[in-house]
Design an enzyme around this catalytic site. Structure first.
Site, PDB file in Angstrom:
ATOM      1  N   ASP A   1      42.283  33.206  31.840  1.00 20.24           N
ATOM      2  CA  ASP A   1      42.185  33.755  33.586  1.00 20.24           C
ATOM      3  C   ASP A   1      42.624  35.112  34.102  1.00 20.24           C
ATOM      4  O   ASP A   1      44.486  35.237  33.536  1.00 20.24           O
ATOM      5  CB  ASP A   1      43.240  32.693  34.113  1.00 20.24           C
ATOM      6  CG  ASP A   1      43.838  33.067  35.494  1.00 20.24           C
ATOM      7  OD1 ASP A   1      44.240  32.538  36.204  1.00 20.24           O
ATOM      8  OD2 ASP A   1      42.528  33.798  36.236  1.00 20.24           O
TER       9      ASP A   1
ATOM     10  N   ASP B   1      38.647  39.183  37.940  1.00 21.62           N
ATOM     11  CA  ASP B   1      39.418  37.800  37.913  1.00 21.62           C
ATOM     12  C   ASP B   1      38.622  37.146  37.110  1.00 21.62           C
ATOM     13  O   ASP B   1      37.628  36.409  37.823  1.00 21.62           O
ATOM     14  CB  ASP B   1      39.666  37.676  39.175  1.00 21.62           C
ATOM     15  CG  ASP B   1      40.240  36.478  38.662  1.00 21.62           C
ATOM     16  OD1 ASP B   1      41.318  35.936  40.405  1.00 21.62           O
ATOM     17  OD2 ASP B   1      40.657  36.087  37.753  1.00 21.62           O
TER      18      ASP B   1
HETATM   19  C1  LIG Z   1      41.729  23.671  38.683  1.00 17.00           C
HETATM   20  C2  LIG Z   1      41.039  24.983  39.384  1.00 17.00           C
HETATM   21  S1  LIG Z   1      40.582  24.812  41.056  1.00 17.00           S
HETATM   22  C3  LIG Z   1      38.858  25.444  41.142  1.00 17.00           C
HETATM   23  N1  LIG Z   1      38.461  26.017  39.559  1.00 17.00           N
HETATM   24  N2  LIG Z   1      39.449  25.764  42.270  1.00 17.00           N
HETATM   25  C4  LIG Z   1      41.344  26.240  39.138  1.00 17.00           C
HETATM   26  C5  LIG Z   1      42.478  26.332  39.635  1.00 17.00           C
HETATM   27  C6  LIG Z   1      42.822  28.141  39.776  1.00 17.00           C
HETATM   28  C7  LIG Z   1      42.293  28.723  38.445  1.00 17.00           C
HETATM   29 CL1  LIG Z   1      42.721  30.338  38.371  1.00 17.00          CL
HETATM   30  C8  LIG Z   1      41.917  28.155  37.822  1.00 17.00           C
HETATM   31  C9  LIG Z   1      41.260  26.884  37.857  1.00 17.00           C
HETATM   32  C1  LIG Z   2      44.085  35.125  41.846  1.00 18.47           C
HETATM   33  C2  LIG Z   2      43.630  34.268  41.979  1.00 18.47           C
HETATM   34  S1  LIG Z   2      44.001  33.213  41.971  1.00 18.47           S
HETATM   35  C3  LIG Z   2      44.262  33.611  39.584  1.00 18.47           C
HETATM   36  N1  LIG Z   2      42.854  33.954  38.957  1.00 18.47           N
HETATM   37  N2  LIG Z   2      44.980  32.988  38.858  1.00 18.47           N
HETATM   38  C4  LIG Z   2      43.271  33.993  43.653  1.00 18.47           C
HETATM   39  C5  LIG Z   2      44.557  34.712  43.995  1.00 18.47           C
HETATM   40  C6  LIG Z   2      44.308  34.228  45.476  1.00 18.47           C
HETATM   41  C7  LIG Z   2      42.662  33.105  46.048  1.00 18.47           C
HETATM   42 CL1  LIG Z   2      42.708  32.630  48.193  1.00 18.47          CL
HETATM   43  C8  LIG Z   2      41.831  32.697  45.067  1.00 18.47           C
HETATM   44  C9  LIG Z   2      42.042  33.295  44.196  1.00 18.47           C
END
Ligand SMILES: C[C@@H](SC(=N)N)c1ccc(Cl)cc1
Ligand SMILES: C[C@@H](SC(=N)N)c1ccc(Cl)cc1
Length: 408
Positions: free
Chosen positions: A114, A296
């Site tokens: 990530d 991202d």
């Molecule tokens: C547990 C999942 S929930 C989802 N797939 N929206 C998740 C959350 C945040 C990140 Cl960064 C990666 C995966």
């Molecule tokens: C920066 C990513 S979360 C991640 N990739 N760990 C992100 C931030 C805000 C929203 Cl609302 C959705 C996704």
């Protein structure tokens, strides 16, 4: 000792070969003297000296423990490294999961790499069974190299509201053959339901900047920041593919993974993300302005400025913003236009079919868009829908960070 002798020899040889800059030998009545200096490169290391003494004089081979200490040093000086690992998409390309070995012997967990966060956290033997059911977990008690980081804790809430928290160990982490011996491994004492339900995901491996690592009282380095100095080049690359496995590479650019030239843009690291600017975009021939957002790998969709999303769906017959779904929807039979953006002087095109993300529910004739507005999100996010349309290079040479995009 051997290094001292070597350096004397070098001085001696230089003298005889008469190199202009060598100190001439003083030969008086058949005797001569030569000055010697300690080798500035030499780093004293007792165990290594002992190991060499065993090899030179020993009646018995060096003790195993001595070998591991010196092997580690030898390996550390090994040629600069690179690594490659296959990453596999979940259903609907919601996230890509990548096998990582943690501990000794290696425990394999499938992690979500990530670039939008900077913590390596895992489901663990400390995660309640009700929350970890269906997941692989890391058990530090079964790893001979796991060391607890007493007093260290972490707690994270992601943009979509999911969250996790726990304590910290250091242990060896191996990604595609690249290993770092003392990576901070953040073990979960609890995870939110979104993580429990995503049973293929055993944790996250953050590839954002270490400045936003969540460990208290001391932020920890990401895996990439830890191994960067051992890599051939201070970069990692990602090649996500639509509904098929892709690859993460560390330390080198595999030119067979892209067809077009790599076009680079400067990254602003101030917020801890890979933030860059696309200088323009176009939809069905209509040109739009610049877009600044983050690359991202951990977010599924492309969450673009609301004006951009609006401009896109104005080109999709019968598309509408559905408040109940929280985004743009359209008839699944619609033919969607491509979305092209220019970055670093090169064009990247997200094919229209990638933007037909999925039916609202299985079998529904109404589909949800892979491009959405970023209303209420605060970030503009080039997520997986955008990334899987390109080969992307994330480079951090220390004083500057760059992101490179290429067609493939
Ligand atoms: C547990 C999942 S929930 C989802 N797939 N929206 C998740 C959350 C945040 C990140 Cl960064 C990666 C995966
Ligand atoms: C920066 C990513 S979360 C991640 N990739 N760990 C992100 C931030 C805000 C929203 Cl609302 C959705 C996704």
């Amino acid at each position: 000792m051997r290094n001292m002798i070597a350096s004397v020899f070098v001085l001696f040889a230089a003298g005889f070969s008469g190199l202009a800059n060598a100190v001439p030998l003083q030969i008086n009545n058949g005797t001569f003297s030569v000055t010697t200096h300690p080798n500035p490169e030499f780093v004293a290391h007792g165990p290594t000296a002992m190991y060499k003494a065993y090899l030179k004089y020993g009646k018995t081979p060096p003790p195993a423990l001595l070998r591991t200490v010196t092997d580690y040093r030898a390996q550390k000086k090994a040629k600069r490294e690179s690594g490659s690992v296959v990453t596999t998409p979940e259903v609907l390309d919601q996230a890509w999961l990548t096998p990582v070995q943690i501990g000794t012997p290696g425990q394999t967990l499938n992690l979500d790499f990530d670039s939008g966060s900077s913590d390596l956290w895992v489901f663990s033997s400390s995660t309640p069974a009700s929350q970890s059911r269906g997941h692989s977990v890391f058990s530090p008690g079964k790893s001979s190299t796991a060391k607890e980081s007493p007093g260290y804790t972490w707690s994270i809430t992601y943009g979509d509201g999911s969250s996790s928290s726990g304590t910290v160990y250091t242990d060896v982490v191996d990604v595609g053959g690249l290993s770092f011996p003392s990576q901070a491994v953040e073990t979960a004492n609890r995870v939110s339901p979104e993580f429990t339900q995503e049973t293929n995901l055993d944790g996250l491996l953050g590839l954002g900047f270490s400045t936003i690592n969540a460990v208290k009282p001391t932020a920890q380095n990401t895996f990439f920041d830890n191994i960067k100095s051992d890599l051939n080049q201070p970069l990692w690359t990602v090649d996500l593919k639509h509904q098929e496995p892709g690859t993460y590479n560390f330390g080198n650019i595999n030119s067979s993974l892209h067809t077009g030239e790599i076009h680079y843009a400067i990254v602003n690291t101030r917020r801890g993300f890979w933030t860059f600017t696309a200088t323009s975009y176009s939809v069905g021939g209509a040109i739009g302005g610049s877009i600044t957002g983050i690359a991202d790998t951990g977010t599924t969709l492309a969450l673009l400025p609301t004006a951009v999303a609006k401009a896109y769906y104005s080109k999709v017959p019968d598309a509408l913003y559905d408040n109940s779904q929280g985004g743009y929807v359209f008839p699944c039979a619609a033919s969607l236009p491509d979305f092209t953006f220019t970055v670093g002087g090169g064009e990247i095109t997200i094919p229209g079919n990638y933007i037909n993300y999925a039916p609202l529910t299985p079998g529904s004739k109404t589909c949800f868009g892979g491009i959405q507005g970023n209303t209420g999100i605060g970030e503009v996010i080039f997520g997986d829908v955008a990334l899987k349309s390109a080969f992307v290079v994330f480079e951090n040479s220390g004083d500057t960070a760059r992101i490179g995009w290429a067609k493939k």
